[in-house]
Write an enzyme that holds these catalytic residues in place. Structure first.
Site, PDB file in Angstrom:
ATOM      1  N   ASP A  92      -5.124   3.027  -3.675  1.00 14.21           N
ATOM      2  CA  ASP A  92      -6.388   3.627  -4.066  1.00 14.21           C
ATOM      3  C   ASP A  92      -6.259   5.129  -4.245  1.00 14.21           C
ATOM      4  O   ASP A  92      -7.268   5.831  -4.355  1.00 14.21           O
ATOM      5  CB  ASP A  92      -7.477   3.315  -3.028  1.00 14.21           C
ATOM      6  CG  ASP A  92      -8.004   1.901  -3.174  1.00 14.21           C
ATOM      7  OD1 ASP A  92      -7.980   1.377  -4.304  1.00 14.21           O
ATOM      8  OD2 ASP A  92      -8.427   1.319  -2.170  1.00 14.21           O
ATOM      9  N   GLU A 143      -0.310   5.053   0.975  1.00 17.47           N
ATOM     10  CA  GLU A 143      -0.575   5.998   2.064  1.00 17.47           C
ATOM     11  C   GLU A 143      -0.657   5.277   3.402  1.00 17.47           C
ATOM     12  O   GLU A 143      -1.314   4.242   3.531  1.00 17.47           O
ATOM     13  CB  GLU A 143      -1.873   6.747   1.796  1.00 17.47           C
ATOM     14  CG  GLU A 143      -1.802   7.653   0.568  1.00 17.47           C
ATOM     15  CD  GLU A 143      -3.115   8.358   0.319  1.00 17.47           C
ATOM     16  OE1 GLU A 143      -3.524   9.163   1.166  1.00 17.47           O
ATOM     17  OE2 GLU A 143      -3.732   8.080  -0.740  1.00 17.47           O
ATOM     18  N   ASN A 193      -9.033  -1.446   3.181  1.00 14.78           N
ATOM     19  CA  ASN A 193      -8.957  -1.737   1.744  1.00 14.78           C
ATOM     20  C   ASN A 193      -7.712  -2.534   1.357  1.00 14.78           C
ATOM     21  O   ASN A 193      -7.527  -2.860   0.188  1.00 14.78           O
ATOM     22  CB  ASN A 193      -9.036  -0.444   0.927  1.00 14.78           C
ATOM     23  CG  ASN A 193      -7.858   0.478   1.172  1.00 14.78           C
ATOM     24  OD1 ASN A 193      -7.225   0.458   2.224  1.00 14.78           O
ATOM     25  ND2 ASN A 193      -7.558   1.317   0.193  1.00 14.78           N
ATOM     26  N   ASP A 251       0.854  -1.180   0.000  1.00 17.95           N
ATOM     27  CA  ASP A 251       0.000   0.000   0.000  1.00 17.95           C
ATOM     28  C   ASP A 251       0.897   1.240   0.000  1.00 17.95           C
ATOM     29  O   ASP A 251       2.097   1.158   0.315  1.00 17.95           O
ATOM     30  CB  ASP A 251      -0.894  -0.041   1.244  1.00 17.95           C
ATOM     31  CG  ASP A 251      -1.829   1.143   1.327  1.00 17.95           C
ATOM     32  OD1 ASP A 251      -2.286   1.629   0.274  1.00 17.95           O
ATOM     33  OD2 ASP A 251      -2.103   1.591   2.457  1.00 17.95           O
ATOM     34  N   LYS A 271      -6.848  -3.913  -5.753  1.00 21.79           N
ATOM     35  CA  LYS A 271      -5.658  -4.474  -5.098  1.00 21.79           C
ATOM     36  C   LYS A 271      -5.707  -5.999  -5.106  1.00 21.79           C
ATOM     37  O   LYS A 271      -4.727  -6.665  -5.455  1.00 21.79           O
ATOM     38  CB  LYS A 271      -5.545  -3.944  -3.670  1.00 21.79           C
ATOM     39  CG  LYS A 271      -5.309  -2.446  -3.585  1.00 21.79           C
ATOM     40  CD  LYS A 271      -5.120  -2.010  -2.138  1.00 21.79           C
ATOM     41  CE  LYS A 271      -4.900  -0.516  -2.054  1.00 21.79           C
ATOM     42  NZ  LYS A 271      -4.532  -0.077  -0.699  1.00 21.79           N
TER      43      LYS A 271
END
Length: 200
Positions: free
Chosen positions: A91, A9, A155, A7, A133
């Site tokens: 995302d 952030e 997520n 990921d 993802k």
């Protein structure tokens, strides 16, 4: 072939919307995928706030241009890329990512796109695909890659579950508690150790 999926952030860079919230003073913009599992609902909430406060894409980009990777993130990515291939699954949006990717020395990034009108208003968003993802990890596995995935939010859970191995990284307490089946680490050194075990 081994592949590490991370990921962006909260893992390698600060949360963009939290930084923007701090700059604008709009506390509601602090809400992220750590708080809201439904990404579409979260984005519609954000777009509504931007419209109500007459905030445009360039306002967000101005904040992003002053952001830096999290302490140790660049060194971590460099060390990881010496060991194996790395892909960032995020995302976030193409219109946000470029300054941050430059500071991370241009890792490969799969992300989404914003819809912008001629006045610079953010009018919508286009997902690369639903469950992007997870679907990316599934696609990598379909070409016989062994995949390790790590992230910090709701997520990220589907991609971690889909991967051959993975862990949470600096996840909030509720996610750690609810998904204790996954190990959770809080430093880049410990994340690198988890990945090293996978690479053996």
């Amino acid at each position: 072939m081994n592949l590490i999926c991370l990921d962006l952030e909260g893992v390698l860079v600060p949360e963009i919307w939290i930084a923007f919230s701090q700059t604008t003073g709009i506390s509601e913009l602090r809400r992220t995928t750590r708080d809201e599992p439904d990404y579409n609902k979260l984005m519609m909430f954000r777009l509504d706030l931007l419209k109500k406060n007459n905030l445009k894409l360039h306002d967000i980009q101005k904040v992003i241009s002053g952001m830096e990777p999290l302490p140790g993130a660049v060194e971590f990515i460099n060390a990881l890329r010496e060991k194996t291939q790395v892909v960032i699954l995020s995302d976030t949006f193409e219109q946000f990512a470029k300054p941050l990717m430059k500071k991370l020395i241009w890792p490969t990034l799969f992300c989404n796109s914003l819809e912008i009108d001629c006045a610079g208003n953010v009018t919508g968003f286009a997902l690369r695909q639903q469950n992007g993802k997870k679907e990316a990890v599934k696609a990598f596995k379909s070409i016989n890659a062994r995949v390790f995935a790590a992230g910090d939010s709701f997520n990220d859970l589907a991609m971690i579950k889909e991967a051959d191995s993975g862990c949470l990284f600096r996840a909030p307490d509720q996610i750690r508690k609810d998904y204790s089946i996954y190990p959770c680490v809080d430093t880049f050194d410990d994340l690198l150790s988890q990945i090293d075990k996978f690479l053996i």
